[in-house]
Design an enzyme around this catalytic site. Structure first.
Site, PDB file in Angstrom:
ATOM      1  N   LYS A 197       1.059  -1.331  -0.201  1.00 24.99           N
ATOM      2  CA  LYS A 197       0.028  -0.196   0.178  1.00 24.99           C
ATOM      3  C   LYS A 197       1.090   1.655  -0.246  1.00 24.99           C
ATOM      4  O   LYS A 197       1.787   1.378   0.526  1.00 24.99           O
ATOM      5  CB  LYS A 197      -1.163   0.295   1.805  1.00 24.99           C
ATOM      6  CG  LYS A 197      -2.166   1.020   1.794  1.00 24.99           C
ATOM      7  CD  LYS A 197      -2.777   0.961   3.076  1.00 24.99           C
ATOM      8  CE  LYS A 197      -4.251   1.835   2.702  1.00 24.99           C
ATOM      9  NZ  LYS A 197      -4.832   2.213   3.710  1.00 24.99           N
ATOM     10  N   SER A 203     -10.136   2.250   2.982  1.00 27.13           N
ATOM     11  CA  SER A 203      -9.101   3.058   2.362  1.00 27.13           C
ATOM     12  C   SER A 203      -7.754   1.718   1.638  1.00 27.13           C
ATOM     13  O   SER A 203      -6.893   2.532   0.389  1.00 27.13           O
ATOM     14  CB  SER A 203      -7.889   3.582   2.903  1.00 27.13           C
ATOM     15  OG  SER A 203      -7.067   3.379   3.819  1.00 27.13           O
ATOM     16  N   SER A 232      -9.900  -0.102   7.168  1.00 23.39           N
ATOM     17  CA  SER A 232      -9.302  -0.306   5.756  1.00 23.39           C
ATOM     18  C   SER A 232      -8.358  -1.663   5.466  1.00 23.39           C
ATOM     19  O   SER A 232      -8.528  -1.129   3.842  1.00 23.39           O
ATOM     20  CB  SER A 232      -8.314   1.080   5.776  1.00 23.39           C
ATOM     21  OG  SER A 232      -9.072   1.874   5.419  1.00 23.39           O
TER      22      SER A 232
HETATM   23  N1  GLN Z   1     -13.305   4.386   6.619  1.00 23.94           N
HETATM   24  C1  GLN Z   1     -12.389   5.278   7.489  1.00 23.94           C
HETATM   25  C2  GLN Z   1     -12.502   6.369   7.590  1.00 23.94           C
HETATM   26  O1  GLN Z   1     -13.230   7.258   6.224  1.00 23.94           O
HETATM   27  C3  GLN Z   1     -11.140   3.950   7.934  1.00 23.94           C
HETATM   28  C4  GLN Z   1     -10.259   4.190   7.019  1.00 23.94           C
HETATM   29  C5  GLN Z   1      -8.827   3.318   7.642  1.00 23.94           C
HETATM   30  O2  GLN Z   1      -8.912   1.910   7.946  1.00 23.94           O
HETATM   31  N2  GLN Z   1      -7.618   4.040   7.285  1.00 23.94           N
HETATM   32  O3  GLN Z   1     -11.894   6.844   8.140  1.00 23.94           O
END
Ligand code: GLN
Length: 496
Positions: free
Chosen positions: A78, A153, A177
């Site tokens: 990532k 994400s 994410s």
């Molecule tokens: N969807 C969540 C956010 O927008 C989690 C994102 C994540 O776990 N990095 O913050």
């Protein structure tokens, strides 16, 4: 071999070890495939020379008689992990062109085990998002339906694994994410206990929640990767847990204590929080999850009704705490210490303003504003402090629940993958989709998503499993037992 991309981590490592292929051949094959499927938007950067040099070095280690579960296996990171030989953007224009002088701990640990880096993977900007649509470098597409999001994400990581562009990838999970994109793309992913993997070299979003983890086709492959990725790193990450390295594969394929091979999970109590099975969850998702749970019953587990009464509060709590921490972490991107600097400005204040307005996308700006607001004098007690207090209560709800069960199961997300663009004008609709992943994040508990069938439109559904602190090995054993009995995790989207 021309079907190398169909091999998982274990199979590929074995093929390399038995000289049926080489790491160089595998890397070349997967790089060509990644380029061929560039329209999926999974990758943001390659460094073919670096990949091939690493692969050659791995082949030399194999030739010298060394063997290891990741030796020569290509995988991708990532783009939130800093890497020496490849740019790191965190999905943001702010960091476009940034090249780190060092590798993140997770990256260097995997490299030391002989894994080969294929490239860097698309993600929501600074890991803020649930659909990968917040990336400054374009959407990533779900290979099960390319008009749909892969989740986020860690969307690029999910796409790369699901479309067989890499046998495994790293991801990070702050509020879901790893689990939610795994669920949307029919792959397996685990977020370990907070502090298991070092955060050193992970571009920070919300430091009290950020955690790295593997994404792969199977729980067994995730266990192999996690065994390498996790471990103490106290000198470089003050929240890294001082618990010894573990072999997370050690319980795979073994029946639980006192159980038999026919019913390997006998004695396991799986708690079903009623808040995860209510009207908020789409019926197609619930049907797949319930079918997976009856499979667990066949494996010997018993299902217990439990309650996590503050589930709904996890959304406002998370969307106060995470932006608060983000607003602090992202203050370093000011065009001086780090990040993009505007080309023209008249004075220092204008330079900051223009640099940050140009460098950050709308969702990141929104979170910085929310975070700054909830931390400001006069609002701190009402929002930030209150959110911290409820966070503690959410953790206590889990402690209470774990007196009645050994692990908790439910959907990873309330729906299957949505259409690209469907929710992009509605941030709150995105936030609500995190409802089932946020509680475990706030409590620091390990959680995973396991492919559990399909919902509407033949789109994958993930079963979420949440374990007690530091019980990743049991979590992975439980997921692996399911995967030995089912083949959801082996199915490939058509055309890949
Ligand atoms: N969807 C969540 C956010 O927008 C989690 C994102 C994540 O776990 N990095 O913050």
């Amino acid at each position: 071999m021309n079907d190398l991309h169909q091999l998982g981590v274990a199979e590929l490592a074995a093929a390399i070890r038995h000289k049926k292929t080489s790491s160089v051949e595998a890397a070349q094959h997967l790089l060509a495939r990644a380029r061929q499927h560039a329209s999926l938007g999974a990758y943001l950067a390659f460094n073919e020379d670096l990949s091939l040099a690493q692969a050659k070095a791995a082949d030399a280690r194999v030739a010298a008689g060394e063997c290891g579960p990741l030796l020569g296996v290509p995988l991708a990171h990532k783009d939130i992990f800093v890497t020496q030989g490849l740019p790191t953007t965190a999905g943001s224009k702010m960091l476009q062109g940034y090249q780190s002088p060092f590798d993140a701990t997770v990256v260097s640990k995997l490299a030391a085990a002989g894994a080969v880096t294929l490239g860097k993977l698309n993600c929501d900007e600074f890991a803020m998002g649930s659909s990968n649509e917040n990336s400054a470098f374009g959407v990533a597409r779900n290979p099960w339906d390319t008009q749909r999001v892969p989740g986020g994400s860690s969307g690029g990581s999910a796409v790369a694994v699901a479309a067989r562009l890499a046998p495994a990838a790293t991801g990070t999970d702050t509020g879901g994410s790893i689990r939610q994109p795994a669920s949307f793309t029919g792959i397996t992913g685990i977020k370990p206990t907070y502090g298991r993997c070092s955060r050193y070299g992970m571009v920070a979003f919300a430091s009290s929640l950020d955690q790295a983890g593997p994404m792969a086709r199977s729980a067994a492959d995730c266990a192999t990767l996690l065994s390498v990725m996790a471990g103490p790193d106290i000198d470089r990450d003050s929240t890294s847990l001082d618990s010894p390295e573990e072999d997370y594969t050690r319980l795979l394929g073994k029946p639980r204590e006192g159980a038999s091979a026919a019913q390997p999970l006998k004695g396991l109590r799986i708690g079903l929080p009623k808040e995860f099975f209510g009207a908020g969850c789409a019926p197609d998702v619930l049907a797949a999850v319930r079918a997976a749970l009856s499979e667990y019953e066949k494996l010997g587990a018993t299902l217990v009704d439990i309650s996590l009464p503050r589930t709904e509060l996890s959304i406002p709590v998370y969307y106060v705490i995470a932006p608060a921490e983000a607003s602090s972490n992202l203050s370093r991107f000011d065009g001086v210490k780090f990040g993009h600097r505007a080309a023209q400005y008249d004075n220092l204040t204008e330079m900051y303003k223009k640099s940050r307005s140009e460098g950050f996308g709308p969702e990141v700006q929104r979170r910085i504003m929310i975070g700054t607001y909830v931390l400001s004098h006069g609002y701190y007690d009402a929002y930030y402090l209150k959110a911290q207090q409820i966070r503690r209560l959410i953790a206590q709800d889990f402690q209470q629940a774990f007196t009645q069960c050994d692990l908790i199961a439910g959907p990873a997300a309330p729906t299957v993958a949505w259409k690209i663009g469907e929710k992009s004008d509605d941030p709150v609709a995105n936030y609500l989709a995190d409802i089932y992943t946020l509680p475990a994040s706030l409590a620091g508990l390990p959680g995973m998503s396991v492919p559990a069938g399909f919902g509407a439109g033949h789109l994958p559904v993930g079963l979420q499993l949440i374990g007690k602190h530091l019980r990743e090995a049991e979590l992975l054993q439980t997921a692996d037992a399911f995967q030995r009995a089912t083949d959801w995790h082996l199915l490939t989207p058509q055309g890949y």
